[in-house]
Scaffold this active site. Structure first.
Site, PDB file in Angstrom:
ATOM      1  N   ASP A 238       1.079  -4.371  42.384  1.00 49.71           N
ATOM      2  CA  ASP A 238      -0.143  -3.977  41.674  1.00 49.71           C
ATOM      3  C   ASP A 238      -1.272  -4.872  42.152  1.00 49.71           C
ATOM      4  O   ASP A 238      -1.070  -6.066  42.384  1.00 49.71           O
ATOM      5  CB  ASP A 238       0.060  -4.115  40.159  1.00 49.71           C
ATOM      6  CG  ASP A 238      -0.901  -3.240  39.377  1.00 49.71           C
ATOM      7  OD1 ASP A 238      -0.450  -2.241  38.787  1.00 49.71           O
ATOM      8  OD2 ASP A 238      -2.123  -3.546  39.381  1.00 49.71           O
TER       9      ASP A 238
ATOM     10  N   THR B 249      -4.487   8.556  37.927  1.00 54.05           N
ATOM     11  CA  THR B 249      -5.348   9.648  38.406  1.00 54.05           C
ATOM     12  C   THR B 249      -6.166  10.144  37.211  1.00 54.05           C
ATOM     13  O   THR B 249      -5.946  11.238  36.712  1.00 54.05           O
ATOM     14  CB  THR B 249      -4.527  10.830  38.981  1.00 54.05           C
ATOM     15  OG1 THR B 249      -3.538  11.227  38.001  1.00 54.05           O
ATOM     16  CG2 THR B 249      -3.829  10.458  40.254  1.00 54.05           C
TER      17      THR B 249
ATOM     18  N   GLU C 201       6.728  13.062  37.973  1.00 51.29           N
ATOM     19  CA  GLU C 201       7.522  12.490  36.870  1.00 51.29           C
ATOM     20  C   GLU C 201       7.421  13.394  35.652  1.00 51.29           C
ATOM     21  O   GLU C 201       6.415  14.065  35.453  1.00 51.29           O
ATOM     22  CB  GLU C 201       7.031  11.077  36.545  1.00 51.29           C
ATOM     23  CG  GLU C 201       5.537  10.918  36.312  1.00 51.29           C
ATOM     24  CD  GLU C 201       5.096  11.147  34.883  1.00 51.29           C
ATOM     25  OE1 GLU C 201       5.970  11.162  34.002  1.00 51.29           O
ATOM     26  OE2 GLU C 201       3.887  11.326  34.658  1.00 51.29           O
TER      27      GLU C 201
ATOM     28  N   ARG D 280       8.300  11.213  29.014  1.00 49.47           N
ATOM     29  CA  ARG D 280       7.498  11.165  27.790  1.00 49.47           C
ATOM     30  C   ARG D 280       7.334   9.729  27.360  1.00 49.47           C
ATOM     31  O   ARG D 280       8.315   8.977  27.336  1.00 49.47           O
ATOM     32  CB  ARG D 280       8.203  11.911  26.647  1.00 49.47           C
ATOM     33  CG  ARG D 280       8.115  13.401  26.701  1.00 49.47           C
ATOM     34  CD  ARG D 280       9.125  13.987  25.756  1.00 49.47           C
ATOM     35  NE  ARG D 280      10.459  13.446  26.043  1.00 49.47           N
ATOM     36  CZ  ARG D 280      11.488  13.464  25.195  1.00 49.47           C
ATOM     37  NH1 ARG D 280      11.351  13.968  23.993  1.00 49.47           N
ATOM     38  NH2 ARG D 280      12.667  12.967  25.533  1.00 49.47           N
TER      39      ARG D 280
ATOM     40  N   LYS E 126       4.313  20.385  38.470  1.00 44.92           N
ATOM     41  CA  LYS E 126       4.023  19.333  37.481  1.00 44.92           C
ATOM     42  C   LYS E 126       2.927  19.776  36.501  1.00 44.92           C
ATOM     43  O   LYS E 126       3.047  19.653  35.286  1.00 44.92           O
ATOM     44  CB  LYS E 126       3.613  18.052  38.221  1.00 44.92           C
ATOM     45  CG  LYS E 126       2.949  17.012  37.372  1.00 44.92           C
ATOM     46  CD  LYS E 126       3.910  16.389  36.386  1.00 44.92           C
ATOM     47  CE  LYS E 126       3.155  15.545  35.384  1.00 44.92           C
ATOM     48  NZ  LYS E 126       4.018  14.760  34.537  1.00 44.92           N
TER      49      LYS E 126
ATOM     50  N   LEU F 116       7.470  22.782  19.382  1.00 41.87           N
ATOM     51  CA  LEU F 116       6.985  23.766  18.406  1.00 41.87           C
ATOM     52  C   LEU F 116       6.699  23.083  17.073  1.00 41.87           C
ATOM     53  O   LEU F 116       6.837  23.699  16.024  1.00 41.87           O
ATOM     54  CB  LEU F 116       8.015  24.891  18.227  1.00 41.87           C
ATOM     55  CG  LEU F 116       8.148  25.884  19.381  1.00 41.87           C
ATOM     56  CD1 LEU F 116       9.225  26.922  19.088  1.00 41.87           C
ATOM     57  CD2 LEU F 116       6.815  26.587  19.670  1.00 41.87           C
ATOM     58  N   HIS F 117       6.337  21.793  17.130  1.00 37.62           N
ATOM     59  CA  HIS F 117       5.961  21.102  15.890  1.00 37.62           C
ATOM     60  C   HIS F 117       4.442  21.174  15.735  1.00 37.62           C
ATOM     61  O   HIS F 117       3.712  20.626  16.547  1.00 37.62           O
ATOM     62  CB  HIS F 117       6.401  19.636  15.917  1.00 37.62           C
ATOM     63  CG  HIS F 117       7.881  19.486  16.031  1.00 37.62           C
ATOM     64  ND1 HIS F 117       8.735  19.769  14.991  1.00 37.62           N
ATOM     65  CD2 HIS F 117       8.661  19.137  17.078  1.00 37.62           C
ATOM     66  CE1 HIS F 117       9.976  19.592  15.393  1.00 37.62           C
ATOM     67  NE2 HIS F 117       9.966  19.213  16.655  1.00 37.62           N
TER      68      HIS F 117
ATOM     69  N   CYS G  56      -1.750  12.508  29.293  1.00 39.22           N
ATOM     70  CA  CYS G  56      -1.346  13.546  30.255  1.00 39.22           C
ATOM     71  C   CYS G  56      -1.854  14.941  29.930  1.00 39.22           C
ATOM     72  O   CYS G  56      -2.569  15.535  30.729  1.00 39.22           O
ATOM     73  CB  CYS G  56       0.170  13.568  30.366  1.00 39.22           C
ATOM     74  SG  CYS G  56       0.827  11.967  30.805  1.00 39.22           S
TER      75      CYS G  56
HETATM   76  C1  UGA Z   1       4.016  14.528  28.512  1.00 35.47           C
HETATM   77  C2  UGA Z   1       5.222  15.368  28.946  1.00 35.47           C
HETATM   78  O1  UGA Z   1       6.027  15.683  27.807  1.00 35.47           O
HETATM   79  C3  UGA Z   1       6.057  14.638  29.983  1.00 35.47           C
HETATM   80  O2  UGA Z   1       7.118  15.477  30.440  1.00 35.47           O
HETATM   81  C4  UGA Z   1       5.153  14.277  31.161  1.00 35.47           C
HETATM   82  O3  UGA Z   1       5.852  13.577  32.165  1.00 35.47           O
HETATM   83  C5  UGA Z   1       4.011  13.410  30.658  1.00 35.47           C
HETATM   84  O4  UGA Z   1       3.274  14.143  29.674  1.00 35.47           O
HETATM   85  C6  UGA Z   1       3.145  13.069  31.851  1.00 35.47           C
HETATM   86  O5  UGA Z   1       2.582  13.978  32.468  1.00 35.47           O
HETATM   87  O6  UGA Z   1       3.143  11.903  32.248  1.00 35.47           O
HETATM   88  P1  UGA Z   1       3.625  12.513  26.769  1.00 35.47           P
HETATM   89  O7  UGA Z   1       2.164  12.717  27.016  1.00 35.47           O
HETATM   90  O8  UGA Z   1       4.175  11.142  26.780  1.00 35.47           O
HETATM   91  O9  UGA Z   1       4.500  13.370  27.830  1.00 35.47           O
HETATM   92  O10 UGA Z   1       3.926  13.077  25.309  1.00 35.47           O
HETATM   93  P2  UGA Z   1       4.562  14.376  24.657  1.00 35.47           P
HETATM   94  O11 UGA Z   1       5.781  14.001  23.929  1.00 35.47           O
HETATM   95  O12 UGA Z   1       4.691  15.472  25.644  1.00 35.47           O
HETATM   96  O13 UGA Z   1       3.438  14.753  23.596  1.00 35.47           O
HETATM   97  C7  UGA Z   1       2.119  15.146  23.987  1.00 35.47           C
HETATM   98  C8  UGA Z   1       1.279  15.487  22.788  1.00 35.47           C
HETATM   99  O14 UGA Z   1       1.724  16.703  22.197  1.00 35.47           O
HETATM  100  C9  UGA Z   1       1.326  14.444  21.668  1.00 35.47           C
HETATM  101  O15 UGA Z   1       0.036  14.276  21.146  1.00 35.47           O
HETATM  102  C10 UGA Z   1       2.257  15.047  20.643  1.00 35.47           C
HETATM  103  O16 UGA Z   1       2.006  14.616  19.332  1.00 35.47           O
HETATM  104  C11 UGA Z   1       1.938  16.529  20.801  1.00 35.47           C
HETATM  105  N1  UGA Z   1       3.049  17.394  20.377  1.00 35.47           N
HETATM  106  C12 UGA Z   1       4.201  17.447  21.105  1.00 35.47           C
HETATM  107  C13 UGA Z   1       2.906  18.175  19.242  1.00 35.47           C
HETATM  108  O17 UGA Z   1       1.862  18.156  18.565  1.00 35.47           O
HETATM  109  N2  UGA Z   1       3.939  19.002  18.879  1.00 35.47           N
HETATM  110  C14 UGA Z   1       5.094  19.071  19.581  1.00 35.47           C
HETATM  111  O18 UGA Z   1       5.993  19.863  19.190  1.00 35.47           O
HETATM  112  C15 UGA Z   1       5.239  18.272  20.720  1.00 35.47           C
END
Ligand code: UGA
Length: 438
Positions: free
Chosen positions: A30, A86, A151, A154, A207, A253-254, A263
């Site tokens: 880094d 990015t 990648e 989560r 992706k 689906l929450h 992301c």
């Molecule tokens: C997301 C993807 O799930 C990963 O597969 C991906 O690698 C990552 O982006 C990335 O591109 O680096 P992340 O942003 O860590 O991961 O979080 P998520 O668990 O996907 O949640 C994203 C958002 O959606 C959160 O704000 C979460 O609260 C919301 N969410 C998720 C809901 O409101 N309901 C759900 O059922 C699921």
């Protein structure tokens, strides 16, 4: 194998630590020397469950090291990953690729022998071509191949996602590079994680398609939740009812306050831009992004309505600030817009978050931070649950009821049951549970 990981941020650090845990020799690079110094003494710059133990054990086993000297890291590397940020470019939503291209130039100078250069950062279609061109122009004699290996980690569950992935995606047309990537991921392959080879451009697009699809799923259920409130349905039952259909699937689906994080917001925007630039707009994703933006403010209106139409002079306790549990990440967290809208309406905000307060302080103003959920409830006119941390799932609700100025709870993650909350004497509001709240 020898691996160099450029970028010791979230993705680079998790991926580097996991590769070293498989037995590969990994050097994380880094340009931020302070970050490297901190990592060398075992200080991890982000909160991710299990990461600090994983880093410590692999450092102790001499499989994982940190440096700011890119040339040194590349001396023996068979594979070099570009895992730099990015971010959205200011003004237009395109992904800012300057860190990726800078890494490509530095790699070009440092390459000693055949090296597979892998973009792990989320990059628009065609970026691999540009990385290849930069390396070739900078160092025509270099022996290398450029591969896309996105990648799917989560935050909060990144180590499990790395070690037990649904799939590994490798975009390359180069046979030798494909062999190197197969060897690198062999430990996972042995665990029967499917490895999918595609063209480089296809991998780059996949992706974005994955994140946009998941964001669409979340937004879809959020709009169904709104309709449930109008017609008297229960969104959790709808989600179960459709999710058991294997063609739909039960994940993502929450219903809640809208997606946030580092992301989905950025990647949906970048995909929208790429699609528009190529004259092939993806209207469904354009709508998803717009609906999600509006949703955060709509959640603040929900709180205001729960308090009778005005929050002026009211104290509101907020539980959870980060965009999701098990992270300290505040990027694009729904809490930011919700709190701003409540403050615009004249509310006083007290907030508690198990890990996110330091980050929250950098983006929120005029918020009092308290160290327990109970202190957030104390004398509050309303308690708003914004992030579903486990620590909020089994609160002593009777105690909370006696502490609050008014027993109003707005549960934006549906972690409590309406009937139980009402039986305890709360005026309880949640998301998409129309009949239960009627
Ligand atoms: C997301 C993807 O799930 C990963 O597969 C991906 O690698 C990552 O982006 C990335 O591109 O680096 P992340 O942003 O860590 O991961 O979080 P998520 O668990 O996907 O949640 C994203 C958002 O959606 C959160 O704000 C979460 O609260 C919301 N969410 C998720 C809901 O409101 N309901 C759900 O059922 C699921």
């Amino acid at each position: 194998m020898h691996v160099a990981m450029i970028g010791a941020g979230y993705v680079g650090l998790v991926s580097g630590a996991c590769f070293s845990d498989f037995g590969h020799s990994v050097t994380c690079v880094d340009s931020d020397a302070r970050k490297i110094d901190a990592l060398r003494i075992g200080r991890i710059p982000i909160f991710e469950p299990g990461l600090s133990e994983l880093v410590a054990s692999n450092v102790a086993a001499s499989r994982l090291s940190f440096t700011s000297d890119l040339a040194l890291a590349l001396q023996e590397a068979d594979v070099v990953f570009i895992a730099v940020g990015t971010p959205s470019r200011r003004g237009d939503g395109h992904a800012d690729l300057s860190y990726v291209f800078q890494a490509a130039r530095e790699i070009a100078h440092a390459i000693r022998h055949y090296t597979v250069v892998v973009t792990k950062s989320t990059v628009p279609v065609g970026t691999g071509d540009e990385v290849e061109r930069i390396i070739r122009d900078t160092r025509p004699s270099a022996e290398f191949a450029v591969v896309s290996n996105p990648e799917f980690l989560r935050e909060g569950a990144a180590i499990a996602d790395f070690k037990r992935p649904d799939r590994i995606l490798v975009g390359s047309e180069d046979e030798r590079a494909k062999q190197v990537m197969t060897e690198l991921y062999r430990p996972l392959y042995l665990n029967q994680s499917p490895i999918l080879f595609t063209s480089r451009r296809t991998a780059e697009l996949t992706k974005y398609a994955a994140n946009a699809f998941l964001a669409t799923k979340v937004t879809f259920i959020n709009e169904i939740a709104d309709l449930c409130e109008q017609v008297g349905g229960d969104v959790q039952d709808v989600a179960r009812g459709i999710g058991l259909d294997k063609r739909i699937g039960s994940k993502f689906l929450h219903a809640g306050p809208g997606y946030g994080g580092s992301c989905f917001p950025k990647d949906t925007l970048a995909l929208i831009k790429t699609a528009q630039d190529h004259g092939s707009p993806i209207r469904i994703v354009e709508t998803v992004a717009a609906v999600n933006d509006q949703r955060k403010r709509a959640m603040a209106r929900k709180v205001i309505q729960a308090l009778g139409g005005s929050v002026r002079g009211k104290t509101i306790g907020v539980l959870g600030l980060t965009f999701k549990p098990n992270t300290d990440d505040m990027r694009d967290a729904p809490s930011i817009s919700i709190i701003a809208a409540l403050q615009d309406g004249g509310a006083v905000i007290k907030a508690h978050d198990p890990e996110g307060v330091e980050q929250a302080k950098m983006v929120l103003e005029n918020v009092t931070y308290v160290d327990t959920p109970y202190r957030a409830a104390e004398d509050a006119d309303a308690l708003v649950i914004v992030t579903e941390w486990d620590a909020f799932r089994a609160l002593d609700l009777q105690r909370i009821h006696t502490m609050m100025a008014q027993p109003v709870v707005i549960d934006l993650r549906n972690i409590y049951r309406p009937a139980e909350m009402r039986a305890l004497g709360f005026r309880y509001h949640s998301v998409g549970r129309g009949l239960a709240e009627a």
